[in-house]
Design an enzyme around this catalytic site. Structure first.
Site, PDB file in Angstrom:
ATOM      1  N   HIS A   1      -6.999   6.966  -3.038  1.00  0.00           N
ATOM      2  CA  HIS A   1      -7.993   5.921  -2.319  1.00  0.00           C
ATOM      3  C   HIS A   1      -7.175   5.475  -1.201  1.00  0.00           C
ATOM      4  CE1 HIS A   1      -5.790   2.787  -4.431  1.00  0.00           C
ATOM      5  NE2 HIS A   1      -6.677   2.033  -3.577  1.00  0.00           N
TER       6      HIS A   1
ATOM      7  N   HIS B  14       0.554  -1.280   0.080  1.00  0.00           N
ATOM      8  CA  HIS B  14       0.185  -0.020  -0.065  1.00  0.00           C
ATOM      9  C   HIS B  14       0.681   1.516   0.040  1.00  0.00           C
ATOM     10  CE1 HIS B  14      -3.300  -2.658   1.322  1.00  0.00           C
ATOM     11  NE2 HIS B  14      -3.907  -2.019   0.386  1.00  0.00           N
TER      12      HIS B  14
ATOM     13  N   PHE C  40       2.587   4.430  -2.915  1.00  0.00           N
ATOM     14  CA  PHE C  40       2.195   5.496  -4.152  1.00  0.00           C
ATOM     15  C   PHE C  40       2.173   4.513  -5.322  1.00  0.00           C
ATOM     16  CE2 PHE C  40       3.632   8.870  -7.134  1.00  0.00           C
ATOM     17  CZ  PHE C  40       2.491   9.559  -7.249  1.00  0.00           C
TER      18      PHE C  40
HETATM   19  P1  AMP Z   1      -7.131  -1.758  -0.697  1.00  0.00           P
HETATM   20  O1  AMP Z   1      -6.691  -1.859   0.566  1.00  0.00           O
HETATM   21  O2  AMP Z   1      -7.799  -0.607  -1.162  1.00  0.00           O
HETATM   22  O3  AMP Z   1      -5.910  -1.877  -1.733  1.00  0.00           O
HETATM   23  O4  AMP Z   1      -8.155  -2.804  -1.087  1.00  0.00           O
HETATM   24  C1  AMP Z   1      -7.987  -3.917  -1.798  1.00  0.00           C
HETATM   25  C2  AMP Z   1      -7.994  -5.357  -0.921  1.00  0.00           C
HETATM   26  O5  AMP Z   1      -7.904  -6.534  -1.736  1.00  0.00           O
HETATM   27  C3  AMP Z   1      -6.260  -5.319  -0.497  1.00  0.00           C
HETATM   28  O6  AMP Z   1      -6.294  -4.560   0.911  1.00  0.00           O
HETATM   29  C4  AMP Z   1      -6.230  -6.832  -0.254  1.00  0.00           C
HETATM   30  O7  AMP Z   1      -6.824  -7.128   1.013  1.00  0.00           O
HETATM   31  C5  AMP Z   1      -7.086  -7.426  -1.367  1.00  0.00           C
HETATM   32  N1  AMP Z   1      -6.434  -7.816  -2.524  1.00  0.00           N
HETATM   33  C6  AMP Z   1      -6.128  -7.363  -3.569  1.00  0.00           C
HETATM   34  N2  AMP Z   1      -5.353  -7.822  -4.520  1.00  0.00           N
HETATM   35  C7  AMP Z   1      -5.267  -9.148  -3.897  1.00  0.00           C
HETATM   36  C8  AMP Z   1      -4.653 -10.274  -4.093  1.00  0.00           C
HETATM   37  N3  AMP Z   1      -4.218 -10.325  -5.651  1.00  0.00           N
HETATM   38  N4  AMP Z   1      -4.739 -11.424  -3.603  1.00  0.00           N
HETATM   39  C9  AMP Z   1      -5.465 -11.340  -2.363  1.00  0.00           C
HETATM   40  N5  AMP Z   1      -6.201 -10.393  -1.882  1.00  0.00           N
HETATM   41  C10 AMP Z   1      -5.970  -9.004  -2.625  1.00  0.00           C
HETATM   42 ZN    ZN Z   2      -5.942   0.041  -2.781  1.00  0.00          ZN
END
Ligand code: AMP
Ligand code: ZN
Length: 567
Positions: A331, A272, A274
């Protein structure tokens, strides 16, 4: 950068006198392409409405004073008062009222300006005056912003003093918000502003081709490249749409804004950071080009798709597109590298502040809005200065909140229902409230796809992202272990193999979303195909790992092969 010019304005004239307008009209037509004459006030108001529905260009309203009633002998044209009242109520937007009269009384001229006219011009209008009329659009906007922003301060009267004790905490001073945000993260500049000037044009061309490719490789880009990618996307969108005229900013200010966004992400987070935000922004940009809402910046990618296939996509206006792109870059601002569950289980002040609901996403949205307030886009965050404030804020905030994965299934269901409903009965464009709801859901769906788009990228990329995410999960697990907390299996090193982690997420979480969105717009089908391909590849890797041959086959150099280690 494109600037405001007369082509960006339409002209509506209110005129019902016997005198000849022909000559003035000919002069106006030489400067403006869209000139409409109305002889009744209700027709003028309907036309102003129609102009806004068509697009969000500004409309110069020329009010012929002799065609109007004056409420009292020393007052100004009644139509001016009506239009100014409607503007203040935000019932109409982007209208710039100008009074034309043959009465050359200075006190009358001043009165008209005091009552809200942008300008006063004497009849008959000369070519020179007509040529500069459009400048009133910018002048009027600036004047309104200044007036509106001081309105609350200057209007504080008796009623305010009754409310004072109750409201003083509600009207937080901006620096209080800054302190709150600074408690959670303090940006550490990682790129020097001056370094951007030295970027070679070859590099910019390379980045451009990357932006237009689904094979986008942000893992190979440094912060300077990533900042340039964001700049190129935002700059293109701001320069493409006339409706975004008022948001065009000097390039230094735009870079300044992007620098601060970059520095608001924690670079110590494996996932998480940039780079992830830019990846999500590029995914949204790519989707918008695919569905025909944006013209790609590289001709090789093919021009804007001729026909917008789905009625839902017609709802996307330029400001909505800009808001969605902004939401994607902001985001995950300030993400601490641990998830919502950790925030709730450790009872962090943020969890308390947001009542355990979408804690991180609420924080990202708040922090990002705060960043906007501090930069060149601050007008977008001022409810009094900007008539588009409400829709911009709704899209940004709702899109960021949509990335909370705990609401995933609910979202998928809403998208499926929306796709089916629209297939059955289409969209009623006259039902503004329903259209806005549909638009917000569409933006949420697109940003959700972009947020987990790593699942649909070409396999080597999908694999690289999966490893990085797994590392962030493990670091959280290490911390939980140290704090004596329960640790989920996916947060424990060596517990679940990368293949299973990915097959499960792609099959049971990602596919459902991408399939639902592909029902809305078939141009997104390529993502569904890519996820199936990737699941296949993970399955093959898993089989290879489990194969007994794996254990006994010697490596080419003769040493016995070993089972591959877990993630
Ligand atoms: P964000 O935190 O906004 O990026 O929300 C997306 C969430 O989806 C991530 O925090 C992960 O928990 C999950 N995620 C995204 N990509 C994957 C992936 N390839 N495998 C497993 N979980 C994922
Ligand atoms: Zn995200």
């Amino acid at each position: 950068m494109k600037r405001l010019n007369p082509d960006n304005c339409s002209v509506v004239i209110f005129h019902n006198q016997g005198e000849e307008l022909q000559e003035t009209l000919e002069l106006l037509h030489k400067v403006f392409s869209d000139v409409i004459v109305k002889s009744r006030q209700d027709e003028v108001l309907a036309e102003l409405d129609a102009q806004q529905a068509k697009d969000k260009r500004s409309t110069l309203l020329l009010i012929d004073a002799e065609s109007c009633r004056m409420p009292s002998p020393d007052d100004c044209p009644d139509l001016l008062l009506t239009v100014v009242r409607l503007l203040m109520q935000n019932a109409i937007r982007n209208v710039v009222p100008i009074v034309c009269s043959s009465l050359d009384s200075p006190s009358f001229m001043v009165k008209c300006l005091e009552q809200g006219a942008a300008d006063f011009v004497l009849k008959p209008l000369s070519q020179d005056v007509i040529k500069t009329l459009f400048l009133n659009v910018t002048r009027y906007q600036v004047k309104r912003i200044k007036e509106d922003s001081s309105a609350v301060e200057t209007n504080k009267g008796q009623i305010w003093s009754k409310f004072k004790d109750r409201l003083k905490g509600v009207f937080l001073k901006e620096d209080r918000l800054s302190k709150l945000v600074a408690d959670f993260y303090t940006p550490k500049p990682s790129v020097r502003r001056s370094s951007m000037a030295s970027m070679l044009s070859d590099r910019k061309e390379y980045l451009k081709s990357q932006i237009c490719s689904w094979d986008f490789l942000p893992l190979e880009l440094d912060d300077k490249d990533l900042i340039q990618v964001v700049y190129m996307i935002l700059d293109q969108v701001l320069c493409t749409f006339d409706q975004l005229d008022s948001l065009r900013v000097p390039s230094g200010d735009l870079y300044h804004f992007i620098f601060d966004i970059c520095n608001s992400y924690h670079s110590a987070n494996p996932y998480h950071n940039f780079r992830h935000a830019v990846d999500v922004l590029q995914a949204i940009y790519y989707f918008l080009c695919q569905i025909g809402a944006l013209e790609p910046m590289c001709p090789e990618m093919g021009g804007k798709k001729e026909k917008v296939e789905h009625p839902l996509l017609q709802l996307l206006e330029p400001l909505d597109i800009f808001a969605l792109l902004m939401a994607s870059i902001g985001h995950d601002v300030g993400h601490p590298g641990v998830n919502n569950l950790f925030m709730v289980n450790t009872s962090t002040p943020l969890a308390i502040l947001y009542n355990d609901r979408s804690v991180l996403e609420s924080f990202h949205a708040m922090s990002f809005f705060h960043l906007l307030q501090q930069h060149c886009f601050s007008s977008l965050t001022d409810i009094r200065a900007n008539p588009d404030y409400a829709i911009f804020r709704k899209i940004v905030v709702n899109s960021i909140l949509a990335t909370d994965m705990s609401m995933h299934d609910e979202y998928v269901q809403n998208i499926q229902e929306q796709a089916q409903r629209i297939k059955r009965q289409g969209i009623d464009l006259s039902d503004k409230a329903a259209c806005e709801k549909d638009k917000i859901l569409l933006c949420g769906a697109l940003i959700k796809c972009a947020d987990i788009s790593n699942c649909a990228r070409p396999f080597p990329l999908a694999k690289a992202w999966a490893k990085i995410l797994a590392e962030e999960f493990f670091e959280q697990g290490d911390l939980e272990k140290e704090l004596g907390m329960a640790v989920l299996p996916i947060h424990q090193r060596g517990k679940i193999c990368l293949e299973d982690f990915q097959i499960t997420f792609k099959k049971f979480v990602a596919l459902k979303l991408f399939e639902a969105v592909s029902q809305v717009t078939s141009q997104m089908q390529f993502t569904v195909d890519a996820i199936y391909d990737n699941i296949n590849q993970w399955e093959i890797m898993k089989t290879e790992r489990a194969s007994p041959l794996n254990h006994i086959q010697p490596a080419p150099d003769g040493t016995p092969a070993r089972p591959r280690p877990g993630i």
